[in-house]
Design an enzyme around this catalytic site. Sequence first.
Site, PDB file in Angstrom:
ATOM      1  N   HIS A 619      17.368  66.629  82.938  1.00 50.19           N
ATOM      2  CA  HIS A 619      18.245  67.376  83.840  1.00 50.19           C
ATOM      3  C   HIS A 619      19.609  67.633  83.181  1.00 50.19           C
ATOM      4  O   HIS A 619      19.916  68.746  82.797  1.00 50.19           O
ATOM      5  CB  HIS A 619      18.382  66.592  85.158  1.00 50.19           C
ATOM      6  CG  HIS A 619      19.169  67.300  86.207  1.00 50.19           C
ATOM      7  ND1 HIS A 619      19.663  66.666  87.316  1.00 50.19           N
ATOM      8  CD2 HIS A 619      19.562  68.594  86.330  1.00 50.19           C
ATOM      9  CE1 HIS A 619      20.304  67.539  88.070  1.00 50.19           C
ATOM     10  NE2 HIS A 619      20.274  68.715  87.489  1.00 50.19           N
ATOM     11  N   HIS A 624      22.208  71.414  82.219  1.00 48.93           N
ATOM     12  CA  HIS A 624      23.660  71.527  82.443  1.00 48.93           C
ATOM     13  C   HIS A 624      24.433  71.519  81.123  1.00 48.93           C
ATOM     14  O   HIS A 624      25.238  72.407  80.846  1.00 48.93           O
ATOM     15  CB  HIS A 624      24.150  70.354  83.297  1.00 48.93           C
ATOM     16  CG  HIS A 624      23.746  70.435  84.729  1.00 48.93           C
ATOM     17  ND1 HIS A 624      24.618  70.821  85.718  1.00 48.93           N
ATOM     18  CD2 HIS A 624      22.569  70.192  85.350  1.00 48.93           C
ATOM     19  CE1 HIS A 624      24.002  70.797  86.891  1.00 48.93           C
ATOM     20  NE2 HIS A 624      22.755  70.414  86.688  1.00 48.93           N
ATOM     21  N   HIS A 811      15.738  74.236  85.225  1.00 46.20           N
ATOM     22  CA  HIS A 811      16.641  73.488  86.097  1.00 46.20           C
ATOM     23  C   HIS A 811      16.058  73.307  87.496  1.00 46.20           C
ATOM     24  O   HIS A 811      16.143  72.225  88.085  1.00 46.20           O
ATOM     25  CB  HIS A 811      18.020  74.153  86.179  1.00 46.20           C
ATOM     26  CG  HIS A 811      18.957  73.381  87.046  1.00 46.20           C
ATOM     27  ND1 HIS A 811      19.237  73.748  88.342  1.00 46.20           N
ATOM     28  CD2 HIS A 811      19.623  72.215  86.838  1.00 46.20           C
ATOM     29  CE1 HIS A 811      20.052  72.846  88.873  1.00 46.20           C
ATOM     30  NE2 HIS A 811      20.308  71.918  87.975  1.00 46.20           N
ATOM     31  N   ASN A 815      15.453  69.781  89.487  1.00 49.36           N
ATOM     32  CA  ASN A 815      16.579  69.546  90.401  1.00 49.36           C
ATOM     33  C   ASN A 815      16.212  69.528  91.884  1.00 49.36           C
ATOM     34  O   ASN A 815      16.620  68.621  92.601  1.00 49.36           O
ATOM     35  CB  ASN A 815      17.662  70.610  90.174  1.00 49.36           C
ATOM     36  CG  ASN A 815      18.933  70.291  90.924  1.00 49.36           C
ATOM     37  OD1 ASN A 815      19.703  69.427  90.503  1.00 49.36           O
ATOM     38  ND2 ASN A 815      19.142  70.927  92.063  1.00 49.36           N
ATOM     39  N   ILE A 961      24.071  73.431  90.641  1.00 48.55           N
ATOM     40  CA  ILE A 961      24.264  72.114  91.259  1.00 48.55           C
ATOM     41  C   ILE A 961      23.583  71.037  90.430  1.00 48.55           C
ATOM     42  O   ILE A 961      22.662  71.323  89.699  1.00 48.55           O
ATOM     43  CB  ILE A 961      23.732  72.087  92.703  1.00 48.55           C
ATOM     44  CG1 ILE A 961      24.151  70.820  93.427  1.00 48.55           C
ATOM     45  CG2 ILE A 961      22.212  72.222  92.730  1.00 48.55           C
ATOM     46  CD1 ILE A 961      24.396  70.999  94.882  1.00 48.55           C
TER      47      ILE A 961
HETATM   48 FE   LIG Z   1      21.447  70.207  88.410  1.00 45.63          FE
END
Ligand SMILES: [Fe+2]
Length: 961
Positions: A619, A624, A811, A815, A961
């Site tokens: 993740h 990110h 993602h 997520n 997010i």
């Molecule tokens: Fe995330």
Amino acid sequence: MYMHLGRNFSSSSPSIKTTRPISKTSSYPSLNNHCLRQLLSTYTILSFKNTPETIITTIMSKTQVHQSPPASPNLVPLSKPSSQANNGIASLPVQSAPALQKSPRSTQMGLVSSTIEAVASPSTIENSLSVKAVVTVKTSAGGFFSELGISGGIDKVTDLMGKTLLLELVSAELDPKTGQEKRTIKGYAHKKGHNEEAVMYGCKFKVGEEFGEVGAIFVENEHHKEMYLKDIVLDGFVGGPLNITCNSWVHSKYDNPQKRVFFTDKCYLPTETPSGLRRLREEELVILRGNGQGERKSYERIYDYDVYNDLGNPDSNGDKKRPVLGGKELPYPRRCRTGRPRSKTDLQSESRSESIYVPRDEQFSTIKGLTFSAKTVYSVVHALVPSLETAVVDSDLGFPYFTAIDELFNEGVNLPPLQKQGFLKDLFPRLIKTITNASEDVLRFETPETMIRDRFFWFSEEEFARQTLAGINPYAIQLVTEWPLTSELDPRIYGPPESAITIEIIEREIKGFMTFNEAIKQKKLFMLDYHDLLLPYVNKVRQLKGTTLYGSRTLFFLTPDETLKPLAIELTRPPTDDGKPQWKQVFTPTCHSTSMWLWRFAKAHVLAHDSGYHQLVSHWLRTHCATEPYIIATNRQLSEMHPIYKLLHPHFRYTMEINALARGYLVNGDGIIETTFSPGKYSMELSAVAYDKQWQFDLQGLPNDLISRGMAVKDPTAPHGLKLAIEDYPFANDGLLLWDTIKEWVTNYVNHYYPDPSRIASDKELQSWWTEIRTVGHGDKKDAPGWPNLKTPSDLIHIVTTMVWVASGHHAAVNFGQYTYAGYFPNRPTIARTKMPIEDPTEEELKMFWDKPEVALLTCFPSQIQATKVMAILDVLSNHSPDEEYLGQDPEPAWKVEPVINAAFERFHGRLKELEGVIDARNTDQKFKNRSGAGIVPYELLKPFSEPGVTGKGVPYSISI
Ligand SMILES: [Fe+2]
């Protein structure tokens, strides 16, 4: 009548009439001009009939005509503007009405005044167009209007003073006679109207025939506060309205005298940039790169690089010092440079700050609704977590019974009064409930979908295995390709490298199916391998309070019905500093109660390893963190006019802000991750080791990722050109469809702008972009394998498809199912706090295991505070806000203006809609046992669209997010 040019009003102001006196308490910033004072004074005293807006434009039309200096006088001094600059004061005839209106008026807003405020040049009046500009300024975005209110008095005063928005039209082409930039056409836009969300500013221009096409517009914000410009529409051209999408903060000229430039929505490769825009294109990029000096200010737009030296907080506590991530020792992707001062006690570290700089337009929390993710995550960390810490007094306390865990979903946790934080209830309606007959607020978690469907799902071995293919970390399972399993670590430090999982153990477990040799030959053995990654950290982590660690391997067998069966878990501890030899044990899911309990303990450890790897590598690192350098390079090297900038832009929204927030509160020293995951303060360091050992750009695309793990082989005859090692691998099956859909869209897009390789080679911006990503943003790995060349359109398609996939499909897959699968933490504990009951146990530990194995297991699981903190965060992280932007749902404005691209986008959208149906059908087909069956949560994580909330589906454009 001829008037002097310039911004000063004539001292012989005309008579003005109005019915509304202005408030005497209003303040007039920069009111140091005698003429303005006189004007305002007149305005205050007299009694009039017109509205202030009419008055302003009347004054403007009668007293002032603006003629611009050449383009961009305040930009950085690259090449100087053309020699046709008019630095002196010229005189022009004042026009009181439009001379020519060749196209219909905009229907967007009813503009009050029809007075012309700016003209191109006197010689072109006869053949000029009357062009109306409407600037939409978002009011819900903070900045100027949020403080004053759109109907407040001061903006009218500033309007009256001409302190509004100064616009300058820039011709796309150079003057053919002189070869220089044409003079811009300048005009003040005044407030003309408003609705709930925006204020419209209007202005009229006379655009002479010889001015040609408008290519850009300068904006100067005359207010003392920044403003969020949504767009500018220029209406009046023969070809229809010209749209300039801004979606950007425009600073006050008092903060920064540089004018902002906005280009039209049309894309151009650098070599095809209209001649009149070339200088601006280059200068804008220079501005965005900054000079690498000083501390960044919140209104700046500078994209620059730095290492991760801001995770610790050595000034507050020596124990909070953290190593720098990035560099030779711990290679890491770069983050956005903030330029904060160094820490006082550790010169390698940047000092901490409550607010972390990200370029102004990356701060989406100021323009999105209250449910925007960065805001909710911030609120959880700042309000909810402290409340929880107050409510749960003993931070080491585990859950006494399994039923106590269930109470989190039924009764909830009583929180200290939140009256002062009432907004939390609005922000987290899923989490915070008010007991109506009591004054207390409770934190009551929603029951995860997994629990709703099967109360005992987490207990099942098949479900444990299934989640490696259809859970939230489908990125770790790999084919066993070599035997025996052997560590590559130094045996002098870590002990004997051979695995303790023997052929005999495997044959005992797969008896009745096939022999070991057949299983290897037929590619039936799979593995989660956290041995060599974790083993070097075992002794370090064991020095920390309240946690422990092992190296681990977990083996699975692929049964004839395409489901995985767990075979064995091997846990290893290296030799210890106090002389204990390596400890290594294999656990199997047998029927005897002691073995079965030990298996459950071993599973808890492996799940904690997998949770850590999921959060830190699959993740954080791979989505990110790895994406941030792409965003920085794209803004520094690709002009906003560049087609690849336009293609990537929606995939980069929100990411820098959410990453800054993560650095501040989630992955920072003593933050949520460190306090709730097994590796503790070594968590981020481990992600750097994974980056060093495992990360390659070419393995970030799904097909290569699957091949590298042995989960697929190339097969030109198979769908997607790949044959999967496990045919029913839900993540891979849906992911490959999504990958192909993205690739088709990117292919259509790239081929339109790059019909042949020579255009790739000659595109200097594109080449600089790719070079910077490889050698700066990911510079610590610049010599690593896996960087594709960028010579052909197909290279570019591969590179861009990979970036888009990582930001969208990858993602989403890791997520949005987090609460579903980890919300009930026995299914995925983030930490195993105690070692195995049979590893050098004390008498007391052994007695606890024998007498109360359930209590011993609950002691190994996360503590109450750890569990509830993680559950609250995961609930928020798994949530889609009502204004979520899903992949392929809405096109970018620039895509719409190009018919070929617009048509390709429509096909992309259609394919994504089809994908929804395909995924639904797969989930109801009982032959796919890894995604369909009694009590099984269907695999929807790559279903493109979703309703708001925690839905376990939906693929947004970007990592938000
Ligand atoms: Fe995330």
